[in-house]
Design an enzyme around this catalytic site. Sequence first.
Site, PDB file in Angstrom:
ATOM      1  N   HIS A  58       0.850  -1.193   0.000  1.00 20.69           N
ATOM      2  CA  HIS A  58       0.000   0.000   0.000  1.00 20.69           C
ATOM      3  C   HIS A  58       0.890   1.249   0.000  1.00 20.69           C
ATOM      4  CE1 HIS A  58      -2.896   3.015   1.417  1.00 20.69           C
ATOM      5  NE2 HIS A  58      -3.787   2.274   0.779  1.00 20.69           N
ATOM      6  N   GLU A 128      -3.794   1.354  -7.119  1.00 18.16           N
ATOM      7  CA  GLU A 128      -4.114   2.555  -6.355  1.00 18.16           C
ATOM      8  C   GLU A 128      -3.126   3.668  -6.686  1.00 18.16           C
ATOM      9  OE1 GLU A 128      -6.617   1.895  -2.577  1.00 18.16           O
ATOM     10  OE2 GLU A 128      -4.505   1.918  -2.083  1.00 18.16           O
TER      11      GLU A 128
HETATM   12  O1  LIG Z   1      -7.035   1.832   0.904  1.00 16.12           O
HETATM   13  C1  LIG Z   1      -7.724   2.764   0.574  1.00 16.12           C
HETATM   14  C2  LIG Z   1      -7.167   3.656  -0.341  1.00 16.12           C
HETATM   15  O2  LIG Z   1      -5.942   4.066   0.089  1.00 16.12           O
HETATM   16  C3  LIG Z   1      -8.053   4.691  -0.873  1.00 16.12           C
HETATM   17  O3  LIG Z   1      -8.386   5.660   0.054  1.00 16.12           O
HETATM   18  P1  LIG Z   1      -9.449   6.766  -0.390  1.00 16.12           P
HETATM   19  O4  LIG Z   1     -10.647   6.014  -0.875  1.00 16.12           O
HETATM   20  O5  LIG Z   1      -9.704   7.554   0.850  1.00 16.12           O
HETATM   21  O6  LIG Z   1      -8.801   7.566  -1.472  1.00 16.12           O
END
Ligand SMILES: O=C[C@H](O)COP(=O)(O)O
Length: 218
Positions: A58, A128
């Site tokens: 992550h 992501e």
């Molecule tokens: O794990 C979740 C992600 O990092 C996305 O976060 P977000 O939906 O607040 O942008």
Amino acid sequence: MLSIHGDQVVTVQPVSSVVVVLVLVLPPKPVFKLFASVDAKCVEQLKDLGCKWVIPGHSERRHVIGEDDQFIGKNAAYALSEGLGVIACIDEKLDEREAGKTFDVCFKELKAFADTVPSWENIVIAYEPVWAIGTGKVATPLQAQEVHAAVRDWLKTNVSADVASATRIIYGGSVNGGNSAELAKQEDIDGFLVGGASLKGPEFATIVNSVTSKQVAA
Ligand SMILES: O=C[C@H](O)COP(=O)(O)O
């Protein structure tokens, strides 16, 4: 099925070829205020908590803590060997996207997973983009689909056609109730990794429904 993510617990509910990611915040926060760095002690603790999934790679682990691709790959392999599922995160930073390096960066990160994991059975890939996480600046459906399709193609070429079609590729980064439906319509977007919007009940339900609708339609 549960997995620690920061101070949150992530519930992953596979639905056929579609994965729905539900994020629940569990008190007390201090207990869960750790990221899933997957060493032996951590795995023991995660299992004690009933966790089934971890999310190596992550953004914060890569770009704040400074874990490199090889370390992350080893974490993933270790988690799998201990019976945990892996949500393998890949990403690119804004300057990398603007320099046209998105695929290079994502494939390099993906290769580190591929080089270490013995099987892709218990792996979900999460794309992501760093510039989209928590910023309100979501990838467009076409931007996300382009990367997801490329990742699936990479799996086909470098792992196998079976793994490419069976592996769920989910998108994360500013997903909300207003953009999830269009994202979910994209062929290679199989679900979402949700952060901020998971705190808003009705909106989160909209996100979940956008993915389950896709599954029903398929
Ligand atoms: O794990 C979740 C992600 O990092 C996305 O976060 P977000 O939906 O607040 O942008």
